[in-house]
Design an enzyme around this catalytic site. Structure first.
Site, PDB file in Angstrom:
ATOM      1  N   LYS A  22     -31.571 100.296  19.521  1.00 13.09           N
ATOM      2  CA  LYS A  22     -32.337  99.145  19.016  1.00 13.09           C
ATOM      3  C   LYS A  22     -32.069  97.895  19.872  1.00 13.09           C
ATOM      4  CE  LYS A  22     -30.461  96.719  15.488  1.00 13.09           C
ATOM      5  NZ  LYS A  22     -30.240  95.294  15.702  1.00 13.09           N
ATOM      6  N   ASN A  23     -30.797  97.635  20.161  1.00 10.55           N
ATOM      7  CA  ASN A  23     -30.470  96.378  20.829  1.00 10.55           C
ATOM      8  C   ASN A  23     -30.828  96.370  22.312  1.00 10.55           C
ATOM      9  OD1 ASN A  23     -29.697  95.369  18.413  1.00 10.55           O
ATOM     10  ND2 ASN A  23     -27.483  95.596  18.743  1.00 10.55           N
ATOM     11  N   ARG A  92     -32.934  88.639  14.504  1.00  8.90           N
ATOM     12  CA  ARG A  92     -32.244  87.754  15.433  1.00  8.90           C
ATOM     13  C   ARG A  92     -32.849  87.826  16.838  1.00  8.90           C
ATOM     14  NH1 ARG A  92     -28.572  83.528  16.252  1.00  8.90           N
ATOM     15  NH2 ARG A  92     -27.549  83.866  18.231  1.00  8.90           N
ATOM     16  N   CYS A 116     -29.217  89.480  10.605  1.00  6.42           N
ATOM     17  CA  CYS A 116     -28.138  89.697   9.641  1.00  6.42           C
ATOM     18  C   CYS A 116     -27.326  88.420   9.478  1.00  6.42           C
ATOM     19  CB  CYS A 116     -27.218  90.813  10.124  1.00  6.42           C
ATOM     20  SG  CYS A 116     -27.942  92.444   9.964  1.00  6.42           S
ATOM     21  N   ARG A 121     -24.694  81.656  13.430  1.00  8.37           N
ATOM     22  CA  ARG A 121     -25.145  82.328  14.661  1.00  8.37           C
ATOM     23  C   ARG A 121     -25.952  81.321  15.472  1.00  8.37           C
ATOM     24  NH1 ARG A 121     -27.198  88.364  13.393  1.00  8.37           N
ATOM     25  NH2 ARG A 121     -26.869  88.604  15.627  1.00  8.37           N
ATOM     26  N   PRO A 122     -25.249  80.358  16.088  1.00 11.32           N
ATOM     27  CA  PRO A 122     -25.965  79.311  16.819  1.00 11.32           C
ATOM     28  C   PRO A 122     -26.636  79.859  18.085  1.00 11.32           C
ATOM     29  CG  PRO A 122     -23.591  79.113  17.170  1.00 11.32           C
ATOM     30  CD  PRO A 122     -23.789  80.227  16.189  1.00 11.32           C
ATOM     31  N   LEU A 125     -25.774  78.198  23.352  1.00  7.70           N
ATOM     32  CA  LEU A 125     -25.555  78.677  24.730  1.00  7.70           C
ATOM     33  C   LEU A 125     -26.898  79.008  25.391  1.00  7.70           C
ATOM     34  CD1 LEU A 125     -22.481  81.019  24.078  1.00  7.70           C
ATOM     35  CD2 LEU A 125     -22.472  78.659  24.901  1.00  7.70           C
ATOM     36  N   ASP A 306     -20.206  95.840  15.980  1.00 11.51           N
ATOM     37  CA  ASP A 306     -21.215  96.583  15.206  1.00 11.51           C
ATOM     38  C   ASP A 306     -20.659  97.890  14.643  1.00 11.51           C
ATOM     39  OD1 ASP A 306     -22.908  94.560  15.880  1.00 11.51           O
ATOM     40  OD2 ASP A 306     -24.030  95.689  17.377  1.00 11.51           O
ATOM     41  N   ARG A 398     -33.696  98.638   9.467  1.00  7.36           N
ATOM     42  CA  ARG A 398     -33.816  97.805  10.664  1.00  7.36           C
ATOM     43  C   ARG A 398     -33.232  98.513  11.885  1.00  7.36           C
ATOM     44  NH1 ARG A 398     -30.892  92.738  10.239  1.00  7.36           N
ATOM     45  NH2 ARG A 398     -31.618  92.774  12.374  1.00  7.36           N
TER      46      ARG A 398
HETATM   47  C1  EPZ Z   1     -26.100  90.909  19.664  1.00  3.07           C
HETATM   48  O1  EPZ Z   1     -26.243  89.758  18.839  1.00  3.07           O
HETATM   49  C2  EPZ Z   1     -26.527  92.089  18.836  1.00  3.07           C
HETATM   50  N1  EPZ Z   1     -27.909  91.902  18.418  1.00  3.07           N
HETATM   51  C3  EPZ Z   1     -25.635  92.213  17.608  1.00  3.07           C
HETATM   52  O2  EPZ Z   1     -25.983  93.393  16.926  1.00  3.07           O
HETATM   53  C4  EPZ Z   1     -24.186  92.342  18.071  1.00  3.07           C
HETATM   54  O3  EPZ Z   1     -23.356  92.352  16.939  1.00  3.07           O
HETATM   55  C5  EPZ Z   1     -23.816  91.175  18.978  1.00  3.07           C
HETATM   56  O4  EPZ Z   1     -24.752  91.081  20.081  1.00  3.07           O
HETATM   57  C6  EPZ Z   1     -22.419  91.283  19.569  1.00  3.07           C
HETATM   58  O5  EPZ Z   1     -22.295  92.469  20.270  1.00  3.07           O
HETATM   59  C7  EPZ Z   1     -28.888  92.237  19.230  1.00  3.07           C
HETATM   60  O6  EPZ Z   1     -28.692  92.679  20.355  1.00  3.07           O
HETATM   61  C8  EPZ Z   1     -30.270  92.091  18.725  1.00  3.07           C
HETATM   62  P1  EPZ Z   1     -23.900  87.160  20.644  1.00  3.07           P
HETATM   63  P2  EPZ Z   1     -26.215  88.296  19.462  1.00  3.07           P
HETATM   64  O7  EPZ Z   1     -24.812  86.110  21.151  1.00  3.07           O
HETATM   65  O8  EPZ Z   1     -26.902  88.311  20.758  1.00  3.07           O
HETATM   66  C9  EPZ Z   1     -21.540  83.224  19.255  1.00  3.07           C
HETATM   67  C10 EPZ Z   1     -26.481  94.723  15.066  1.00  3.07           C
HETATM   68  O9  EPZ Z   1     -25.860  95.038  14.010  1.00  3.07           O
HETATM   69  N2  EPZ Z   1     -22.625  82.469  19.916  1.00  3.07           N
HETATM   70  O10 EPZ Z   1     -23.153  87.987  21.633  1.00  3.07           O
HETATM   71  O11 EPZ Z   1     -26.671  87.375  18.404  1.00  3.07           O
HETATM   72  C11 EPZ Z   1     -22.043  83.880  17.976  1.00  3.07           C
HETATM   73  O12 EPZ Z   1     -22.049  82.981  16.898  1.00  3.07           O
HETATM   74  C12 EPZ Z   1     -26.461  93.299  15.572  1.00  3.07           C
HETATM   75  O13 EPZ Z   1     -27.176  95.514  15.696  1.00  3.07           O
HETATM   76  C13 EPZ Z   1     -22.561  81.106  19.996  1.00  3.07           C
HETATM   77  O14 EPZ Z   1     -21.586  80.474  19.539  1.00  3.07           O
HETATM   78  O15 EPZ Z   1     -24.651  88.137  19.660  1.00  3.07           O
HETATM   79  C14 EPZ Z   1     -21.079  85.016  17.810  1.00  3.07           C
HETATM   80  O16 EPZ Z   1     -19.922  84.558  17.186  1.00  3.07           O
HETATM   81  C15 EPZ Z   1     -25.790  92.337  14.676  1.00  3.07           C
HETATM   82  N3  EPZ Z   1     -23.586  80.423  20.586  1.00  3.07           N
HETATM   83  C16 EPZ Z   1     -20.776  85.422  19.242  1.00  3.07           C
HETATM   84  O17 EPZ Z   1     -21.141  84.302  20.055  1.00  3.07           O
HETATM   85  C17 EPZ Z   1     -24.668  81.076  21.103  1.00  3.07           C
HETATM   86  O18 EPZ Z   1     -25.568  80.392  21.641  1.00  3.07           O
HETATM   87  C18 EPZ Z   1     -21.501  86.667  19.711  1.00  3.07           C
HETATM   88  O19 EPZ Z   1     -22.896  86.472  19.638  1.00  3.07           O
HETATM   89  C19 EPZ Z   1     -24.728  82.463  21.022  1.00  3.07           C
HETATM   90  C20 EPZ Z   1     -23.694  83.149  20.414  1.00  3.07           C
END
Ligand code: EPZ
Length: 417
Positions: A22-23, A92, A116, A121-122, A125, A306, A398
């Site tokens: 999915k991702n 997301r 989710c 989840r800002p 970045l 995950d 999902r």
């Molecule tokens: C991706 O989410 C995945 N989603 C998530 O899978 C997965 O848990 C996550 O990566 C981590 O591996 C998809 O690919 C669609 P991140 P993403 O940006 O991109 C912080 C599932 O169950 N952060 O790596 O949203 C954030 O708050 C889902 O399939 C900032 O602070 O994850 C978090 O603490 C859930 N500012 C951390 O980084 C930002 O601008 C990781 O987030 C972006 C992120």
């Protein structure tokens, strides 16, 4: 409302073919708006998040059709640069359309994404990086109005955390930008490499995916290709957890062994035997699994956040005490309360969860709160004695294609009602 009914306690034994990731799929589908002609994407699971992405593509004016597990997308007639709030909130990864549509049209208007609830989840970045590449972004009342009056330009982007979504957005914005973009501390997840492989096959020049430093030389245009999405390593881990919790043997087909490097040691520590043959994984579970000392979720190649929930459900019936530290998301223990209803003994203190394995879980009505938490309830329900009724199925739909069919074919007593 649909529910899953599980009569637990069966040993599981058999073969499951792992669905596409999915991702990986979602950013690849967003990337198709950058291409000329017809992209053919194979190994596409039929998931609610994929349907949501298709709705966004169609809203933008792209033609999308499904033939079995293949999606055919043509974005030549795309004629919109806005995405309504209702579509953005469905998941997301709708945020990857930010980089993609901005790169295609020089303008995009959308709102903050849904997905989710795992704590804050800002997208700071993402926005900081795109601004550095020349985007002007006006944020008001949750609406993001973005333009790139002089086009996007290559830039040096240093991420303070290797965010998966931010890395994807920068790649999408950079492939057609003027000049070279360098992303340091980039996410190294296999899904990032899959996105790059797709884009490179369309003529992009992306180097270094998987290494933490990604270099992208902007090109004038992208053509189209035929691409097969990588297998879903989290779905694979979920089925492994189910069999480890219930006892039995599993042959997983269609996996990439190296993508499971972060989770295999955990299963081995629990006493499971794992072997690989090409793209097959075989799992042999001892009479009762042991606890695992410490599991810390980390960016790839570490143990994936995950997989935390399904593996916790498995260790709820292990012999001994296991400790989890959740380092990626602030609030990713919503499944714990429901696992306790099934008889698990788990204590949470901030980012730490201590799981004291119990000999038996017992069936109960439980409610899924998020996607991987839902998967954890399935794992626990299969191991529990008696009937478990899981509501909140929209979460599982999902990310898992036909989970009840896959599990029934290895001997689980599970049905959707
Ligand atoms: C991706 O989410 C995945 N989603 C998530 O899978 C997965 O848990 C996550 O990566 C981590 O591996 C998809 O690919 C669609 P991140 P993403 O940006 O991109 C912080 C599932 O169950 N952060 O790596 O949203 C954030 O708050 C889902 O399939 C900032 O602070 O994850 C978090 O603490 C859930 N500012 C951390 O980084 C930002 O601008 C990781 O987030 C972006 C992120």
């Amino acid at each position: 409302m649909a529910r899953l009914l599980i009569n637990g306690g069966n040993r599981l034994n058999g073969v499951i073919k792992v669905q596409g990731a999915k991702n990986s799929m979602l950013p690849i589908l967003a990337a198709t708006v950058l291409c000329k002609g017809e992209n053919v994407i194979h190994n596409c699971p039929d998931l609610a998040d994929v349907s949501s992405t298709i709705r966004i593509l169609r809203y933008l004016g792209c033609c999308v059709r499904r033939e079995g597990d293949t999606l055919i997308i043509n974005a030549d007639k795309m004629d919109r640069d806005d995405i309504p709030d209702t579509l953005m909130r469905e998941m997301r990864s709708s945020i990857t359309f930010l980089g993609a549509v901005l790169a295609r049209t020089g303008r995009v208007r959308l709102t903050f994404p849904g997905g989710c609830e795992l704590g804050p989840r800002p997208i700071d970045l993402h926005l900081k990086a795109l601004r550095k590449m020349g985007a002007q972004i006006d944020e008001r009342h949750g609406v993001l109005d973005c333009t790139a009056p002089d086009g996007l330009s290559g830039a040096k982007i240093s991420l303070s955390f290797p965010s998966v979504g931010a890395t994807e957005n920068v790649i999408l914005a950079a492939v057609l930008a003027h000049g070279t973009t360098v992303i340091t501390n980039a996410a190294r997840e296999p899904e990032i490499c899959d996105l790059s492989d797709f884009l490179n096959a369309c003529g992009a020049k992306i180097y270094g995916c998987g290494d933490g430093v990604i270099v992208i030389d902007g090109v004038d245009e992208l053509s189209c290709t035929s691409h097969s999405v990588i297998p879903d390593r989290i779905v694979a881990t979920t089925y492994m957890s189910a069999v480890a919790a219930s006892g039995g043997k599993l042959l997983l087909k269609n996996i990439i062994p190296s993508h499971l490097n972060g989770i295999v040691p955990i299963f081995e520590e629990s006493g499971c035997e794992i072997s690989f043959l090409g793209s097959d994984l075989s799992l042999n579970v001892p009479k009762r699994i042991h606890s695992v000392k410490l599991i810390r979720t980390m960016p790839y190649p570490g143990f994936p956040t995950d997989a935390q929930a399904p593996v916790m459900a498995m260790l709820a019936v292990a012999d001994g005490t296991s400790v989890f530290v959740e380092n990626i998301f602030e609030s990713r223990y919503k499944h714990v309360g429901e696992l306790i209803r099934l008889g698990a003994s788990i204590k949470v203190e901030g980012r730490v969860a201590v799981v004291e394995g119990v000999r038996h879980l017992s069936g109960a009505p439980v409610m899924a709160m998020d996607l991987r938490g839902a998967a954890a309830l399935v794992v626990a329900g299969l191991a529990a004695e008696g009937t478990t009724e899981i509501s909140g199925l929209r979460h599982i739909e999902r990310g898992y294609e036909d989970i009840e069919i896959c599990l029934a074919q290895i001997g689980a007593c599970i049905k959707k009602v």
